[in-house]
Motif scaffolding. Structure first.
Motif, mmCIF file in Angstrom:
data_model
loop_
_atom_site.group_PDB
_atom_site.id
_atom_site.type_symbol
_atom_site.label_atom_id
_atom_site.label_comp_id
_atom_site.label_asym_id
_atom_site.label_seq_id
_atom_site.Cartn_x
_atom_site.Cartn_y
_atom_site.Cartn_z
ATOM 1 N N LYS A 49 0.842 -1.187 0.000
ATOM 2 C CA LYS A 49 0.000 0.000 0.000
ATOM 3 C C LYS A 49 0.881 1.241 0.000
ATOM 4 N N LEU A 50 0.368 2.339 -0.555
ATOM 5 C CA LEU A 50 1.171 3.538 -0.766
ATOM 6 C C LEU A 50 1.810 4.033 0.527
ATOM 7 N N GLU A 51 1.060 4.025 1.624
ATOM 8 C CA GLU A 51 1.585 4.559 2.882
ATOM 9 C C GLU A 51 2.634 3.646 3.523
ATOM 10 N N ARG A 52 2.734 2.387 3.039
ATOM 11 C CA ARG A 52 3.704 1.449 3.594
ATOM 12 C C ARG A 52 4.934 1.280 2.717
ATOM 13 N N GLN A 53 4.941 1.899 1.548
ATOM 14 C CA GLN A 53 6.055 1.723 0.625
ATOM 15 C C GLN A 53 7.327 2.387 1.153
ATOM 16 N N PHE A 54 8.456 1.679 1.021
ATOM 17 C CA PHE A 54 9.786 2.183 1.406
ATOM 18 C C PHE A 54 9.779 2.674 2.849
ATOM 19 N N ASP A 55 9.159 1.893 3.715
ATOM 20 C CA ASP A 55 9.017 2.285 5.112
ATOM 21 C C ASP A 55 10.342 2.218 5.871
ATOM 22 N N ASP A 56 11.275 1.369 5.416
ATOM 23 C CA ASP A 56 12.570 1.244 6.098
ATOM 24 C C ASP A 56 13.712 1.789 5.242
ATOM 25 N N ALA A 57 13.382 2.641 4.290
ATOM 26 C CA ALA A 57 14.399 3.263 3.433
ATOM 27 C C ALA A 57 13.828 4.584 2.924
ATOM 28 N N ILE A 58 14.510 5.186 1.966
ATOM 29 C CA ILE A 58 14.030 6.414 1.329
ATOM 30 C C ILE A 58 13.557 6.050 -0.071
ATOM 31 N N SER A 59 12.442 6.610 -0.493
ATOM 32 C CA SER A 59 11.917 6.289 -1.818
ATOM 33 C C SER A 59 12.956 6.667 -2.880
ATOM 34 N N PRO A 60 13.049 5.898 -3.958
ATOM 35 C CA PRO A 60 14.144 6.079 -4.935
ATOM 36 C C PRO A 60 14.286 7.486 -5.518
ATOM 37 N N PRO A 61 13.219 8.137 -6.024
ATOM 38 C CA PRO A 61 13.422 9.492 -6.562
ATOM 39 C C PRO A 61 13.911 10.478 -5.500
ATOM 40 N N MET A 62 13.350 10.388 -4.278
ATOM 41 C CA MET A 62 13.807 11.252 -3.194
ATOM 42 C C MET A 62 15.251 10.937 -2.835
ATOM 43 N N PHE A 63 15.621 9.668 -2.870
ATOM 44 C CA PHE A 63 16.986 9.258 -2.575
ATOM 45 C C PHE A 63 17.969 9.867 -3.565
ATOM 46 N N LEU A 64 17.597 9.887 -4.837
ATOM 47 C CA LEU A 64 18.458 10.492 -5.854
ATOM 48 C C LEU A 64 18.599 11.992 -5.626
ATOM 49 N N MET A 65 17.495 12.659 -5.293
ATOM 50 C CA MET A 65 17.564 14.098 -5.034
ATOM 51 C C MET A 65 18.401 14.410 -3.797
ATOM 52 N N LEU A 66 18.286 13.580 -2.763
ATOM 53 C CA LEU A 66 19.096 13.781 -1.560
ATOM 54 C C LEU A 66 20.571 13.536 -1.842
ATOM 55 N N ALA A 67 20.866 12.587 -2.748
ATOM 56 C CA ALA A 67 22.250 12.350 -3.141
ATOM 57 C C ALA A 67 22.850 13.595 -3.787
ATOM 58 N N VAL A 68 22.077 14.236 -4.638
ATOM 59 C CA VAL A 68 22.518 15.482 -5.269
ATOM 60 C C VAL A 68 22.704 16.567 -4.213
ATOM 61 N N LEU A 69 21.800 16.608 -3.233
ATOM 62 C CA LEU A 69 21.893 17.598 -2.157
ATOM 63 C C LEU A 69 23.141 17.384 -1.308
ATOM 64 N N VAL A 70 23.454 16.125 -0.998
ATOM 65 C CA VAL A 70 24.656 15.821 -0.216
ATOM 66 C C VAL A 70 25.911 16.256 -0.968
ATOM 67 N N ALA A 71 25.954 15.958 -2.260
ATOM 68 C CA ALA A 71 27.114 16.367 -3.071
ATOM 69 C C ALA A 71 27.232 17.888 -3.112
ATOM 70 N N HIS A 72 26.087 18.569 -3.170
ATOM 71 C CA HIS A 72 26.112 20.036 -3.161
ATOM 72 C C HIS A 72 26.616 20.551 -1.820
ATOM 73 N N GLY A 73 26.267 19.848 -0.741
ATOM 74 C CA GLY A 73 26.778 20.230 0.573
ATOM 75 C C GLY A 73 28.287 20.141 0.640
ATOM 76 N N VAL A 74 28.863 19.097 0.025
ATOM 77 C CA VAL A 74 30.322 18.972 -0.038
ATOM 78 C C VAL A 74 30.913 20.144 -0.811
ATOM 79 N N GLU A 75 30.256 20.516 -1.887
ATOM 80 C CA GLU A 75 30.694 21.648 -2.700
ATOM 81 C C GLU A 75 30.724 22.937 -1.887
#
Length: 222
Positions: A49-75
């Motif tokens: 169900k939608l509310e239970r998806q990726f409950d123990d991780a980060i959803s893939p599109p958000m994970f990719l955006m956070l990866a970009v954010l982390v790299a920008h933080g290093v910058e």
């Protein structure tokens, strides 16, 4: 009443933000060490169900955006800024929100190209539903590459031969990992020979790279 709604929204946002600090490094580790298992994890989660998806991780599109954010933080920690050379590039790169959105889209090109290639090879009609599952898998597989490549470019731009060498070596390792992971994913998804899989992998990587280079050329050259 509106104030209470605002407080509840802020409460939910704060909780979500705190969970990112926990789940982002955990998800990153799982993708780097077990990329094929995480691709299968997407399959499992999208049946929930939608509310239970990726409950123990980060959803893939958000994970990719956070990866970009982390790299920008290093910058930012390395005191580097991206400056546009034209009106178009200054409008896109001139503020943090536009810059992060632009970088997220550029890295999402590789998942999109891989997904379209997979569906075309399997002769599956392209719909929002058929694109979702492989695209989500690809977002997971691309995120470590996004962190490593963006961070390595920070070192390339630093003065000094040593930092440039470290940056180039890191980007080569990141690209090699990404290509190897893509080959493993396409081998399972397409069920073709290794020669066919390697050719598909190189095509996907080259096409995604070419699109991003072309976008960068248009952005910086206009």
């Amino acid at each position: 009443m509106d104030f209470l709604k605002l407080l509840r929204s802020l409460e939910e946002f704060l909780y979500e933000l705190c969970t990112w600090f926990l789940f982002f490094p955990r998800t990153l580790y799982r993708v780097i060490v077990h990329p094929r298992r995480m691709a299968q994890y997407v399959n499992t989660e999208l049946t929930q169900k939608l509310e239970r998806q990726f409950d123990d991780a980060i959803s893939p599109p958000m994970f990719l955006m956070l990866a970009v954010l982390v790299a920008h933080g290093v910058e930012l920690l390395m005191h580097q800024t991206v400056v546009g050379t034209s009106d178009l590039s200054r409008s896109v790169l001139g503020n943090e929100e536009s810059l992060l959105l632009f970088r997220s889209i550029t890295f999402a090109i590789w998942p999109l190209v891989a997904t379209v290639h997979l569906l075309r090879r399997k002769r599956v009609p392209m719909t929002r539903e058929s694109l979702r599952r492989p695209f989500f898998m690809q977002c997971y597989l691309t995120a470590p590459f996004a962190v490593a490549l963006s961070t390595s470019m920070v070192f390339v731009r630093l003065p000094g031969q040593l930092s440039t060498t470290i940056g180039l070596a890191s980007s080569a390792v990141a690209a090699a990992w990404f290509i190897a992971v893509q080959a493993g994913w396409l081998k399972v998804a397409l069920q073709r020979s290794w020669l066919n899989t390697v050719l598909s992998t190189l095509w996907v990587f080259a096409l995604g790279t070419a699109i991003n280079v072309m976008v960068g050329f248009v952005l910086l050259g206009s």
